[in-house]
Scaffold this active site. Sequence first.
Site, mmCIF file in Angstrom:
data_model
loop_
_atom_site.group_PDB
_atom_site.id
_atom_site.type_symbol
_atom_site.label_atom_id
_atom_site.label_comp_id
_atom_site.label_asym_id
_atom_site.label_seq_id
_atom_site.Cartn_x
_atom_site.Cartn_y
_atom_site.Cartn_z
ATOM 1 N N GLY A 124 39.374 34.883 2.545
ATOM 2 C CA GLY A 124 40.351 34.032 3.228
ATOM 3 C C GLY A 124 39.692 32.837 3.906
ATOM 4 O O GLY A 124 40.186 31.715 3.843
ATOM 5 N N ARG B 297 33.325 32.077 5.104
ATOM 6 C CA ARG B 297 32.875 33.296 4.435
ATOM 7 C C ARG B 297 32.428 32.961 3.009
ATOM 8 O O ARG B 297 31.470 33.534 2.487
ATOM 9 C CB ARG B 297 34.005 34.344 4.395
ATOM 10 C CG ARG B 297 34.108 35.164 5.651
ATOM 11 C CD ARG B 297 33.087 36.281 5.600
ATOM 12 N NE ARG B 297 32.651 36.688 6.924
ATOM 13 C CZ ARG B 297 33.167 37.676 7.638
ATOM 14 N NH1 ARG B 297 34.177 38.366 7.157
ATOM 15 N NH2 ARG B 297 32.686 37.971 8.821
ATOM 16 N N ARG C 228 40.229 19.775 2.422
ATOM 17 C CA ARG C 228 40.729 20.565 3.557
ATOM 18 C C ARG C 228 39.695 21.562 4.084
ATOM 19 O O ARG C 228 40.062 22.600 4.654
ATOM 20 C CB ARG C 228 41.999 21.339 3.189
ATOM 21 C CG ARG C 228 43.179 20.436 2.974
ATOM 22 C CD ARG C 228 44.415 21.190 2.540
ATOM 23 N NE ARG C 228 45.445 20.218 2.291
ATOM 24 C CZ ARG C 228 46.577 20.124 3.003
ATOM 25 N NH1 ARG C 228 46.830 20.971 3.959
ATOM 26 N NH2 ARG C 228 47.444 19.193 2.728
ATOM 27 N N ARG D 55 40.073 38.857 -4.660
ATOM 28 C CA ARG D 55 40.203 38.593 -3.228
ATOM 29 C C ARG D 55 39.347 39.585 -2.459
ATOM 30 O O ARG D 55 39.376 40.790 -2.738
ATOM 31 C CB ARG D 55 41.675 38.706 -2.810
ATOM 32 C CG ARG D 55 41.875 38.901 -1.327
ATOM 33 C CD ARG D 55 43.282 38.616 -0.846
ATOM 34 N NE ARG D 55 43.559 39.333 0.380
ATOM 35 C CZ ARG D 55 43.045 39.029 1.568
ATOM 36 N NH1 ARG D 55 42.205 38.023 1.715
ATOM 37 N NH2 ARG D 55 43.352 39.750 2.651
ATOM 38 N N SER E 281 40.191 41.376 4.808
ATOM 39 C CA SER E 281 40.293 42.480 5.766
ATOM 40 C C SER E 281 41.739 42.946 5.837
ATOM 41 O O SER E 281 42.655 42.253 5.378
ATOM 42 C CB SER E 281 39.799 42.035 7.145
ATOM 43 O OG SER E 281 40.625 40.997 7.619
ATOM 44 N N GLU F 202 47.792 43.385 4.787
ATOM 45 C CA GLU F 202 47.087 42.104 4.749
ATOM 46 C C GLU F 202 48.150 41.052 4.419
ATOM 47 O O GLU F 202 49.340 41.327 4.588
ATOM 48 C CB GLU F 202 45.895 42.134 3.779
ATOM 49 C CG GLU F 202 46.204 42.591 2.367
ATOM 50 C CD GLU F 202 46.694 41.508 1.449
ATOM 51 O OE1 GLU F 202 47.930 41.448 1.245
ATOM 52 O OE2 GLU F 202 45.881 40.748 0.885
ATOM 53 N N ASP G 218 41.026 46.687 11.563
ATOM 54 C CA ASP G 218 41.754 47.194 12.736
ATOM 55 C C ASP G 218 42.705 48.285 12.267
ATOM 56 O O ASP G 218 42.940 48.429 11.072
ATOM 57 C CB ASP G 218 42.524 46.057 13.431
ATOM 58 C CG ASP G 218 43.466 45.333 12.490
ATOM 59 O OD1 ASP G 218 43.011 44.418 11.773
ATOM 60 O OD2 ASP G 218 44.651 45.695 12.439
ATOM 61 N N ARG H 12 31.558 44.025 11.663
ATOM 62 C CA ARG H 12 32.357 43.537 10.532
ATOM 63 C C ARG H 12 31.461 42.953 9.447
ATOM 64 O O ARG H 12 31.730 43.083 8.275
ATOM 65 C CB ARG H 12 33.349 42.471 11.014
ATOM 66 C CG ARG H 12 34.719 43.022 11.300
ATOM 67 C CD ARG H 12 35.789 41.972 11.237
ATOM 68 N NE ARG H 12 35.592 40.833 12.090
ATOM 69 C CZ ARG H 12 35.972 40.744 13.356
ATOM 70 N NH1 ARG H 12 36.549 41.758 13.951
ATOM 71 N NH2 ARG H 12 35.769 39.648 14.044
HETATM 72 N N1 HPA Z 1 48.017 42.406 9.747
HETATM 73 C C1 HPA Z 1 47.956 41.505 8.773
HETATM 74 N N2 HPA Z 1 46.843 41.141 8.191
HETATM 75 C C2 HPA Z 1 45.702 41.703 8.615
HETATM 76 C C3 HPA Z 1 45.686 42.638 9.635
HETATM 77 C C4 HPA Z 1 46.904 43.012 10.222
HETATM 78 O O1 HPA Z 1 46.952 43.852 11.140
HETATM 79 N N3 HPA Z 1 44.392 43.009 9.840
HETATM 80 C C5 HPA Z 1 43.657 42.303 8.964
HETATM 81 N N4 HPA Z 1 44.439 41.513 8.215
#
Ligand code: HPA
Length: 236
Positions: free
Chosen positions: A24, A28, A47, A91, A94, A183, A208, A221
């Site tokens: 994303g 990275r 961009r 892709r 996270s 995600e 998370d 991470r």
């Molecule tokens: N929500 C949406 N996208 C995410 C989250 C989440 O809690 N954590 C990492 N990407």
Amino acid sequence: MTVPTPHIEAKDASLIAETVLLPGDPLRAKFIADNFLEDVVQFNAVRNMFGYTGTYKGKRISVMGSGMGMPSIGIYSYELIHFYGVKNLIRVGSCGAMQPNLKLYDIVIAMTASTNSNFIHQYGLPGTYAPCASFELLNKAVKLVESKNYPYHVGNILSSDVFYDEDSDSWKKWAKMGVLAVEMEAAALYAIAQRASVNALTILTVSDSLVTHELTTSSERQTAFTNMIDVALGLA
Ligand code: HPA
């Protein structure tokens, strides 16, 4: 339309490899190019959505930021496929865990991606579409994570249009349907790839947990991210 496109300034399709990793965050993408690839050439800075092509263990591969959300990954993946001839889009991102057995840093491989988005309505389908990963890439990724002994899960994820949800419990309905994690990009990537008969896969690390409210730290991470990149680059 020919190259360059409105969002990618590479002047020739040959500047981008057939396989592209899509984190994303464009920084990275730079991190992956700087730390994992050799003979790197930058092909995009429009961009600040940086894109690079290099080699990994002798194989040509590109890496480019996708941005956050389905509109953003939708633009970049469409242009990569239709104007640059990209065949494999992976892709790397996270996700938030929606099941208690998903631990922080575990790898989640998205077999399919449910969504609350309207993105797929553009295809005018007479029903509900199930965006689906490339079995070939999925099968290879599973073999790689198993050979490296990384904890992993394969299944359905949710690609959500909303990060800060007005209804903070809405995820529980998806969780009841066995959805593993949330995600914001995979469903659009999969639909675009399938529409164009090319391969896509989404590999995520749990950053998370919606179940326990645990959060990862940025240094931890990085390690989990490195394991995931190791798997994604192995697909080249
Ligand atoms: N929500 C949406 N996208 C995410 C989250 C989440 O809690 N954590 C990492 N990407």
